[in-house]
Design an enzyme around this catalytic site. Sequence first.
Site, PDB file in Angstrom:
ATOM      1  N   THR A   1      16.417 -20.945  35.977  1.00 51.56           N
ATOM      2  CA  THR A   1      17.457 -20.647  34.987  1.00 51.56           C
ATOM      3  C   THR A   1      18.559 -19.786  35.580  1.00 51.56           C
ATOM      4  O   THR A   1      19.749 -20.075  35.395  1.00 51.56           O
ATOM      5  CB  THR A   1      16.820 -19.965  33.756  1.00 51.56           C
ATOM      6  OG1 THR A   1      15.831 -20.835  33.220  1.00 51.56           O
ATOM      7  CG2 THR A   1      17.859 -19.661  32.697  1.00 51.56           C
TER       8      THR A   1
ATOM      9  N   ILE B   1      13.947 -16.600  34.689  1.00 46.08           N
ATOM     10  CA  ILE B   1      13.169 -17.213  35.761  1.00 46.08           C
ATOM     11  C   ILE B   1      14.110 -17.864  36.778  1.00 46.08           C
ATOM     12  O   ILE B   1      15.288 -18.098  36.502  1.00 46.08           O
ATOM     13  CB  ILE B   1      12.176 -18.247  35.199  1.00 46.08           C
ATOM     14  CG1 ILE B   1      12.907 -19.406  34.501  1.00 46.08           C
ATOM     15  CG2 ILE B   1      11.234 -17.582  34.205  1.00 46.08           C
ATOM     16  CD1 ILE B   1      11.983 -20.526  34.056  1.00 46.08           C
TER      17      ILE B   1
ATOM     18  N   ARG C   1      26.315  -9.152  35.626  1.00 48.42           N
ATOM     19  CA  ARG C   1      25.689 -10.124  34.744  1.00 48.42           C
ATOM     20  C   ARG C   1      24.283  -9.716  34.308  1.00 48.42           C
ATOM     21  O   ARG C   1      23.768 -10.207  33.324  1.00 48.42           O
ATOM     22  CB  ARG C   1      25.664 -11.492  35.430  1.00 48.42           C
ATOM     23  CG  ARG C   1      24.922 -12.609  34.707  1.00 48.42           C
ATOM     24  CD  ARG C   1      25.442 -12.835  33.298  1.00 48.42           C
ATOM     25  NE  ARG C   1      24.772 -13.935  32.635  1.00 48.42           N
ATOM     26  CZ  ARG C   1      23.552 -13.894  32.135  1.00 48.42           C
ATOM     27  NH1 ARG C   1      22.824 -12.801  32.226  1.00 48.42           N
ATOM     28  NH2 ARG C   1      23.031 -14.943  31.520  1.00 48.42           N
ATOM     29  N   LYS C   2      23.642  -8.856  35.095  1.00 50.71           N
ATOM     30  CA  LYS C   2      22.255  -8.454  34.820  1.00 50.71           C
ATOM     31  C   LYS C   2      21.380  -9.675  34.536  1.00 50.71           C
ATOM     32  O   LYS C   2      20.744  -9.773  33.482  1.00 50.71           O
ATOM     33  CB  LYS C   2      22.189  -7.440  33.669  1.00 50.71           C
ATOM     34  CG  LYS C   2      22.850  -6.101  34.013  1.00 50.71           C
ATOM     35  CD  LYS C   2      22.616  -5.035  32.963  1.00 50.71           C
ATOM     36  CE  LYS C   2      23.143  -3.678  33.377  1.00 50.71           C
ATOM     37  NZ  LYS C   2      24.612  -3.591  33.493  1.00 50.71           N
ATOM     38  N   PHE C   3      21.332 -10.583  35.510  1.00 55.55           N
ATOM     39  CA  PHE C   3      20.454 -11.750  35.378  1.00 55.55           C
ATOM     40  C   PHE C   3      19.029 -11.262  35.143  1.00 55.55           C
ATOM     41  O   PHE C   3      18.616 -10.238  35.702  1.00 55.55           O
ATOM     42  CB  PHE C   3      20.501 -12.599  36.658  1.00 55.55           C
ATOM     43  CG  PHE C   3      21.788 -13.327  36.847  1.00 55.55           C
ATOM     44  CD1 PHE C   3      22.069 -14.465  36.107  1.00 55.55           C
ATOM     45  CD2 PHE C   3      22.740 -12.894  37.772  1.00 55.55           C
ATOM     46  CE1 PHE C   3      23.262 -15.154  36.278  1.00 55.55           C
ATOM     47  CE2 PHE C   3      23.935 -13.571  37.949  1.00 55.55           C
ATOM     48  CZ  PHE C   3      24.198 -14.707  37.204  1.00 55.55           C
TER      49      PHE C   3
ATOM     50  N   HIS D   1      32.586  -7.934  33.083  1.00 59.16           N
ATOM     51  CA  HIS D   1      31.682  -8.632  32.158  1.00 59.16           C
ATOM     52  C   HIS D   1      32.499  -9.789  31.605  1.00 59.16           C
ATOM     53  O   HIS D   1      33.026  -9.711  30.486  1.00 59.16           O
ATOM     54  CB  HIS D   1      31.276  -7.720  30.988  1.00 59.16           C
ATOM     55  CG  HIS D   1      30.227  -6.712  31.291  1.00 59.16           C
ATOM     56  ND1 HIS D   1      28.956  -7.056  31.683  1.00 59.16           N
ATOM     57  CD2 HIS D   1      30.237  -5.363  31.251  1.00 59.16           C
ATOM     58  CE1 HIS D   1      28.231  -5.951  31.859  1.00 59.16           C
ATOM     59  NE2 HIS D   1      28.993  -4.914  31.615  1.00 59.16           N
TER      60      HIS D   1
END
Lengths: 272, 272
Positions: A101, A98, A93-95, A63
């Site tokens: 972005t 949208i 990162r757990k994007f 992280h």
Amino acid sequence: MPDKFTSYEERAKRHPNPAAKALLETIVRKKSNLCVSVDVTGKADFLNIIDIVGPYVCLIKTHVDIIEDFDASIIDRLQELSKQHDFLIFEDRKFADIGNTVALQYSSGVHKIASWSHITNAHPVPGPSIITGLSSVGKPLGRGLLLLAEMSTKGSLATGSYTEEAVKMARAHRDFVIGFIAQRSMNGVGKDTADTTDDDFLVLTPGVGLDSKGDAMGQQYRTPEEVLRDGCDVIIVGRGIYGKGPSVDIQSVREQAERYRSAGWSAYEKLL
Amino acid sequence: MPDKFTSYEERAKRHPNPAAKALLETIVRKKSNLCVSVDVTGKADFLNIIDIVGPYVCLIKTHVDIIEDFDASIIDRLQELSKQHDFLIFEDRKFADIGNTVALQYSSGVHKIASWSHITNAHPVPGPSIITGLSSVGKPLGRGLLLLAEMSTKGSLATGSYTEEAVKMARAHRDFVIGFIAQRSMNGVGKDTADTTDDDFLVLTPGVGLDSKGDAMGQQYRTPEEVLRDGCDVIIVGRGIYGKGPSVDIQSVREQAERYRSAGWSAYEKLL
């Protein structure tokens, strides 16, 4: 879904995604399905822990956005350690935004995740555009994406049809989505019967512990045997290896890393 | 749910959360329910756009993790502009991890979001622990949290029971969760009839446009009138105001910002 349990080695031979293939090959080469999650906020501790556990892991989960004194030299050193100790890097990162972005968050900013992280992950909640956005950046670099199909926290909303939709999205983007953060095999979940291609999704599983059953902030734990039996491929362990204290006890961290590597590998061998 | 439409002014008077109260007061003072989303990757453009649109907005939405040349001076300048032009700051971080991790991501790292962002947001998918984790950092600072109850992208999984669970989580944490990123009012959604407390959730709505109907990466657009009629409180506009080109045309950006401010405020006045 493959009829029988398939070895990491067999799967490495035929996996089309370069990051997934590299991970499976590393697992076999090092006899380790252990990923250590390094959740510390100081550069020195971060690199120190990775240097200690490096020989025992197939993957290091980071992280980087919690590191107070982050700078580009951390990434240089992380990449050196990755080569020296033979592990891959997974920025957790757990994007969750949208397409436009997440493409910028993945490629740009101070962290430039796509340039150094072999694997990253995303929540499927925005719909398929999140995969399209990340793939536009990561696929040309040979990266792989994991989707969060389930979470190990209490009251998680990633259940039922949410999980099924996540797997369908992954299946529609097999070139870039290599698997899941989940608690069990996702092969065959929510599958359209007209699709006869075999699934070979990697499953990386957090919330694995040999000692403790939970923490105060909703995290729940299971043993390596339990999760491997349910079809998981890589066990993710954090504080269970490097402890909760402010200082890093090198000998203890090394012993715990080997303990978890050994437990994870034994659990795998029992299934062969 | 309040029986009739309530003015921003009335709501400001009785809102218990300091960030929500400050936002409602700013909306009234500036006659603006416009939030500009500043999604650019260069420090100079970022600060330039904020300086131009500042007089027309109640809120600036940022993605500081996409800024290539990010450093602490950007935050200093952003805070100066916030005072000078009288707007609040909303880092659109979309936190989406377990409690311990989001607490660190919110407080720490190079971005130190909690120290300067009045409002931030999170996905409810990990369950209530994400709120507990963020609240442990943000509540003592007087911050407010928005949950993503819905998304405006195609194929979003934030629908049905997911949305209801998000609202229930918010209701159980009224002291810190001030509202939602959503497409309609969430007051009363998924409500237990035993709970007679009025909901007063703020709803901030992306995907608002006066000209275009969608982009290539799954974003869909509605007009300010449409979203206000559906119970939204703040309209979020990005490229519709500062354009898609590489350069910033000051006069054009100013005109578009005033155009959207005026459209958002007219839509609100029609409902009074």
